[in-house]
Design a protein around this motif. Structure first.
Motif, PDB file in Angstrom:
ATOM      1  N   PRO A 358       0.960  -1.403  -0.182  1.00 41.24           N
ATOM      2  CA  PRO A 358       0.141  -0.008   0.089  1.00 41.24           C
ATOM      3  C   PRO A 358       0.818   1.073   0.201  1.00 41.24           C
ATOM      4  O   PRO A 358       0.324   2.279  -0.310  1.00 41.24           O
ATOM      5  CB  PRO A 358      -0.787  -0.090   1.219  1.00 41.24           C
ATOM      6  CG  PRO A 358      -0.786  -1.613   1.524  1.00 41.24           C
ATOM      7  CD  PRO A 358       0.334  -1.984   1.025  1.00 41.24           C
ATOM      8  N   LEU A 359       2.252   1.216   0.137  1.00 45.57           N
ATOM      9  CA  LEU A 359       3.099   2.545   0.243  1.00 45.57           C
ATOM     10  C   LEU A 359       4.119   2.245  -0.928  1.00 45.57           C
ATOM     11  O   LEU A 359       5.123   2.957  -0.888  1.00 45.57           O
ATOM     12  CB  LEU A 359       3.805   2.585   1.591  1.00 45.57           C
ATOM     13  CG  LEU A 359       2.893   2.783   2.704  1.00 45.57           C
ATOM     14  CD1 LEU A 359       3.960   2.877   4.245  1.00 45.57           C
ATOM     15  CD2 LEU A 359       2.006   4.000   2.747  1.00 45.57           C
ATOM     16  N   GLY A 360       3.549   1.420  -1.779  1.00 42.70           N
ATOM     17  CA  GLY A 360       4.197   1.299  -3.110  1.00 42.70           C
ATOM     18  C   GLY A 360       5.816   0.703  -3.074  1.00 42.70           C
ATOM     19  O   GLY A 360       6.445   0.741  -4.105  1.00 42.70           O
TER      20      GLY A 360
ATOM     21  N   LEU B 110       8.588   8.170   4.074  1.00 45.34           N
ATOM     22  CA  LEU B 110       8.713   8.075   2.263  1.00 45.34           C
ATOM     23  C   LEU B 110       9.435   9.256   2.027  1.00 45.34           C
ATOM     24  O   LEU B 110       9.183  10.384   2.286  1.00 45.34           O
ATOM     25  CB  LEU B 110       7.477   7.820   1.659  1.00 45.34           C
ATOM     26  CG  LEU B 110       6.334   6.851   2.241  1.00 45.34           C
ATOM     27  CD1 LEU B 110       5.050   6.680   1.487  1.00 45.34           C
ATOM     28  CD2 LEU B 110       7.127   5.340   1.875  1.00 45.34           C
ATOM     29  N   PHE B 122       1.326   5.868  -3.955  1.00 43.38           N
ATOM     30  CA  PHE B 122       2.789   6.015  -3.318  1.00 43.38           C
ATOM     31  C   PHE B 122       3.810   5.136  -4.180  1.00 43.38           C
ATOM     32  O   PHE B 122       4.857   4.678  -3.856  1.00 43.38           O
ATOM     33  CB  PHE B 122       3.027   5.610  -1.848  1.00 43.38           C
ATOM     34  CG  PHE B 122       1.980   6.432  -1.072  1.00 43.38           C
ATOM     35  CD1 PHE B 122       2.524   7.596  -0.726  1.00 43.38           C
ATOM     36  CD2 PHE B 122       0.748   5.793  -0.755  1.00 43.38           C
ATOM     37  CE1 PHE B 122       1.584   8.415   0.185  1.00 43.38           C
ATOM     38  CE2 PHE B 122      -0.133   6.639  -0.103  1.00 43.38           C
ATOM     39  CZ  PHE B 122       0.190   8.111   0.472  1.00 43.38           C
ATOM     40  N   GLU B 123       3.498   4.901  -5.298  1.00 41.87           N
ATOM     41  CA  GLU B 123       4.278   3.956  -6.012  1.00 41.87           C
ATOM     42  C   GLU B 123       5.700   4.725  -6.630  1.00 41.87           C
ATOM     43  O   GLU B 123       6.625   3.862  -6.857  1.00 41.87           O
ATOM     44  CB  GLU B 123       3.463   3.438  -7.458  1.00 41.87           C
ATOM     45  CG  GLU B 123       2.536   2.238  -7.166  1.00 41.87           C
ATOM     46  CD  GLU B 123       1.632   1.723  -8.392  1.00 41.87           C
ATOM     47  OE1 GLU B 123       2.116   2.101  -9.456  1.00 41.87           O
ATOM     48  OE2 GLU B 123       0.803   1.336  -7.955  1.00 41.87           O
ATOM     49  N   ALA B 125       7.115   6.493  -4.556  1.00 42.85           N
ATOM     50  CA  ALA B 125       7.794   6.674  -3.157  1.00 42.85           C
ATOM     51  C   ALA B 125       9.100   5.804  -3.153  1.00 42.85           C
ATOM     52  O   ALA B 125       9.173   4.627  -3.400  1.00 42.85           O
ATOM     53  CB  ALA B 125       6.946   6.421  -1.784  1.00 42.85           C
ATOM     54  N   HIS B 127      11.570   4.158  -0.170  1.00 44.70           N
ATOM     55  CA  HIS B 127      11.670   3.728   1.229  1.00 44.70           C
ATOM     56  C   HIS B 127      13.053   3.858   1.811  1.00 44.70           C
ATOM     57  O   HIS B 127      13.026   4.078   2.910  1.00 44.70           O
ATOM     58  CB  HIS B 127      11.015   2.284   1.412  1.00 44.70           C
ATOM     59  CG  HIS B 127       9.441   2.403   1.038  1.00 44.70           C
ATOM     60  ND1 HIS B 127       8.475   2.004   2.160  1.00 44.70           N
ATOM     61  CD2 HIS B 127       8.753   2.631   0.176  1.00 44.70           C
ATOM     62  CE1 HIS B 127       7.521   1.959   1.423  1.00 44.70           C
ATOM     63  NE2 HIS B 127       7.568   2.264   0.140  1.00 44.70           N
TER      64      HIS B 127
END
Lengths: 560, 293
Positions: A358-360, B110, B122-123, B125, B127
């Motif tokens: 969900p955060l990519g 992010l 958020f694709e 983003a 990490h």
């Protein structure tokens, strides 16, 4: 005391027939035992060190176990598939094998539940999820629903199988008034089992890949492919290695159902692909991961392409009647469909739901050695359960496992088939033969019916005494012929000219294959209220006829 | 007939199995904490404290401070101030006793290129950004943690009611009741939940002994955990650790029902937004830009 004695007699008989067998049986059981032991060891390792020994992580938090769970629920729903044609349309050859389908459903549900169990982080607390004992989150949690539905389905199938089994053991016919309602309830329940499993994923708005309403229909369609495929494989193996007899027609029917289901499955998949690829929202990413790969992340691309290929292959094998009827092609189709769906609806469904997170984030998952070992162990225990229950069921059916005082199963004991008892020299006529000629033949040979065949001896129909008599009474042309007369004036001519075999025959006739058992022939004759059954070979060509007197003779032979 | 010796032997066995049963009842068949009487809760917390003291060799307090009346917690985060330093992440790890060796972090920061930020996607983003210095030109940073939804999807899917929303709005987990099925992790649209894939490891020196039953007390393997707005602090009138740690004051926290609170001031005076609002989860975690950046 009497009960105890009865029980010990039963258990002795039961262990004799289920645990003793030939070499193939022992080898098979040893392999399964080995896998189960390896699985148990791997599971102990997981219990001791935690689920870190799997390759699941926070990004992909369900993996191989849950994938196989999902796949197996589909297999479990297969029983329903056998029930519908068998009881609703009384398709006899399938009716006989329904019990084997239900046994498969039982084993599959138990195996599926085992997969859920090994996926729990705190398995010793599983009882927290049980209603009344723990604190089940009813009606909100779909997993709670799923456990309820799966267990009811398991219980119901157990009930049916035990009821039929007990009756057979005591040599009684099961009471239809008890059996039928149970079977009828199990149909919607089988659909529910799979739908609710789909809903576990379907309801999660966090995961767009699953959050599409096409998911439940796709689940059902693919279950109707994998279930029958597995049954076809099992029956072919049984046919080869044991004396188990199964009609080819039943197998063809299973393949036919699987073919239609696969066509629907592929259609639904294309519908999904269209929607995602044409609208091109951010939700396309999961599908792109599956079929194209995301940059360097492409672990699923090859398996998914193989799965698609296998599914199409299976569809072709099962759709074309010629390949459906030949054993090697049938097995090839079943195996490719089974593996195709296993990839598509196992890993191919569960893992991409988590990719991207969900955060990519993209985390590439494939099962660890321990996960594979545990899964193998779980599958093997399911296979062992099925093997043993199958042996018990076959022994019950053949009368090997039976109460000492129960009447012996008369007819099938000798294993007589249509081929053994049929009259081989059969007089047949072509469709052009006139009715007068046929009447002459009937009188001359003292027979009551004559098959009508084409030039290659393929059976087209049958003309019996009653067809000729019926025509005498109803001289009037039938409604279709009347219509023909209005539309085509020349048609009237043909009616007047004197009837032919082709016009008055009963078509299609009641036929049976050479390997049909005596019992099935009797059932056929009683059910359809006919005097004779035409016997055909695998290419549908006439090879004999079994009349009522042939059956009487066979029974007489058995008793003396 | 039983001889006296046999009788004796049998009763010893019986007693033995009874006491084993009692042990099992205590450890495996224990009741849900929420349903215990006050007296039983006290005793259970005491037992937990003793267990932790033995393991970490330091005095522990495990409280179960209840929610205060008239309080619903809310969080606001000023994205225009966040510099992506991750101090909140580390403060959270220390405060909440998260596993260190296989690291568990409740906050994920992010990094997104300026102009690419959308609250639902958020694709793009990153990490694991790791520059010499933050902030970097051309990027913004979005810290994400449990959004304490009003309609939490994770609570709905839990098959054992091991997670729920408290009256003050905090979604908590009973670590003793979680079976580790990970349905909640699949259901969370914010990737806020973490699983203890192994027995968590916290160095004895770094343990925080000031804990809450539903919050930062040491967890066991096989259960799920997540941000609780530092329930052990906030229910006693303190700020969450991440708020205190933030060097630029991007993080604001308070009572949504109190018109005088800082959080309410932000809601009333800035245009705020929430992540993935279209999913109707109604987070109590608000984002806003106070400055142009």
């Amino acid at each position: 005391m009497r009960l105890l004695k009865e029980l010990s007699v039963f258990f002795k008989g039961f262990t004799d027939v289920t645990f003793r067998g030939g070499r193939v049986f022992y080898v098979w059981m040893s392999i399964l035992t080995l896998f189960i032991l390896a699985g148990i060891l791997a599971y102990i390792h997981q219990l001791r060190h935690g689920m870190i020994i799997t390759h699941m992580r926070d990004q992909v938090s369900w993996g191989f176990y849950v994938s196989n769970f999902t796949f197996l629920v589909g297999i479990a729903a297969a029983a329903v598939l056998l029930i519908i044609p068998a009881y609703l349309y009384s398709f006899k050859p399938i009716k006989r094998i329904v019990i084997y389908g239900e046994l498969l459903a039982i084993s599959a549900v138990i195996t599926a539940l085992l997969f859920i169990f090994v996926d729990f982080g705190r398995p010793e607390r599983f009882w927290h999820a049980i209603p009344f004992i723990g604190t089940a989150n009813f009606p909100y949690s779909i997993l709670t629903w799923d456990m309820l539905v799966l267990n009811s389905y398991l219980f119901l199938n157990l009930l049916i199988v035990l009821y039929v089994g007990c009756n057979t053991y005591f040599g009684r016919e099961p009471d239809k008034h008890i059996l039928m309602p149970l079977i009828i309830i199990s149909i919607p329940l089988a659909v529910a089992v799979h739908t609710v499993t789909a809903f576990v994923y379907n309801g999660l708005s966090a995961r767009p890949f699953w959050n599409a309403s096409i998911l439940a229909p796709r689940f059902l369609a693919s279950a109707f492919c994998s279930g029958p495929s597995l049954l076809i494989i099992i029956f072919q193996v049984l046919k080869r290695f044991t004396g188990f007899r199964i009609e080819d027609r039943a197998m063809e029917k299973l393949a036919e159902i699987a073919a239609y289901a696969m066509a629907i499955n592929i259609f639904l998949m294309l519908a999904e692909l269209y929607k995602e690829y044409y609208s091109k929202t951010i939700h396309l990413t999961s599908l792109r991961y599956l079929y194209e790969g995301l940059g360097s992340y492409k672990r699923f691309v090859l398996p998914m392409r193989v799965s698609l290929l296998l599914n199409i292959l299976g569809l072709l094998f099962f759709l074309i009647p010629e390949t459906r009827k030949k054993a090697p092609a049938l097995i090839a189709g079943a195996v490719s469909m089974f593996i195709g769906i296993w990839i598509e609806k196992g890993m191919g469904l569960v893992v991409p739901g988590f990719i991207p997170s969900p955060l990519g984030e993209v985390y590439e998952y494939s099962p660890s050695v321990y996960e594979i070992l545990i899964a193998l162990g779980v599958f093997s225990s399911g296979a062992m359960l099925y093997t043993l229950s199958l042996r018990a069921a076959i022994s019950l059916e053949t009368g090997k496992l039976r109460h000492p005082f129960a009447p012996p199963p008369v007819i099938e004991k000798e294993g007589l088939t249509a081929g053994d008892i049929m009259t081989k020299e059969v007089i047949a006529v072509l469709p052009e033969t006139s009715v007068d000629e046929i009447a002459g033949l009937l009188i001359k040979h003292r027979i009551s019916g004559i098959p009508v065949v084409d030039n290659e001896r393929r059976v087209l129909g049958i003309v019996s005494e009653s067809d000729i008599i019926y025509r005498e009474i109803h001289r009037d042309p039938e409604i279709l012929e009347r219509l023909g007369g209005i539309v085509l004036p020349a048609y009237r001519q043909t009616i007047k000219k004197g009837l032919t075999a082709g016009e008055i025959m009963t078509s299609p006739p009641v036929t049976a294959r050479v390997d049909t058992t005596l019992r099935e022939l009797v059932e056929l004759i009683v059910d359809k209220r006919i005097k004779r059954v035409i016997i055909i070979d695998s290419s549908e060509k006439l090879c004999g006829i079994v009349s009522r007197i042939d059956i009487v003779k066979a029974i007489e032979r058995l008793h003396s | 007939m039983l001889t006296r010796r046999e009788l004796l032997k049998n009763s010893v066995t019986l007693l033995g199995s009874l006491s084993l049963g009692a042990c099992l009842k205590q450890d495996i068949f224990k009741e849900k904490f929420r349903e215990l009487s006050e007296e039983e809760k006290r005793r259970f917390l005491k037992r937990l404290e003793e267990r932790y003291e033995k393991r970490y060799g330091i005095k522990f307090s495990v409280r179960d401070t209840p929610p205060q009346k008239g309080v619903v917690f809310g969080y606001a985060l000023d994205l225009s101030r966040c510099i992506g330093c991750r101090r909140c992440v580390y403060a959270c790890v220390m405060e909440n006793n998260q596993s260190r060796d296989i690291p568990i972090q409740w906050i994920r920061v992010l990094r997104i290129k300026k102009g690419h930020f959308a609250p639902s996607d958020f694709e793009s983003a990153e990490h694991y950004y790791n520059p010499e210095k933050v902030p970097e030109d051309g990027y913004i940073y979005i810290p994400v943690q449990c959004q304490q939804c009003e309609n939490p999807p994770c609570v709905k899917v839990c098959p054992t009611k091991a997670t729920w929303k408290e009256p003050d709005g905090i979604v908590v987990i009973d670590y003793e009741w979680c079976i580790g099925c990970r349905c909640c992790m699949a259901a969370c649209p914010y990737w806020a939940r973490r699983f203890n894939w192994k027995e968590p490891y916290i160095p004895e020196k770094e343990i925080n002994p000031d804990t809450h039953y539903y919050g930062n007390r040491p967890r066991m393997r096989g259960v799920v955990e997540k941000c609780t707005f530092c329930i052990q602090r906030t229910r006693n009138g303190r700020y969450p650790a991440c708020v205190e740690a933030c060097p630029v004051g991007a993080r604001k926290f308070g009572n949504l029902l109190d018109p005088e609170s800082e959080v309410r001031y932000i809601l009333d005076n800035f245009s705020i937004f929430r992540l993935k609002a279209e999913l109707n989860t109604e987070p109590k975690f608000f984002y806003f830009f106070s400055l142009g950046r």
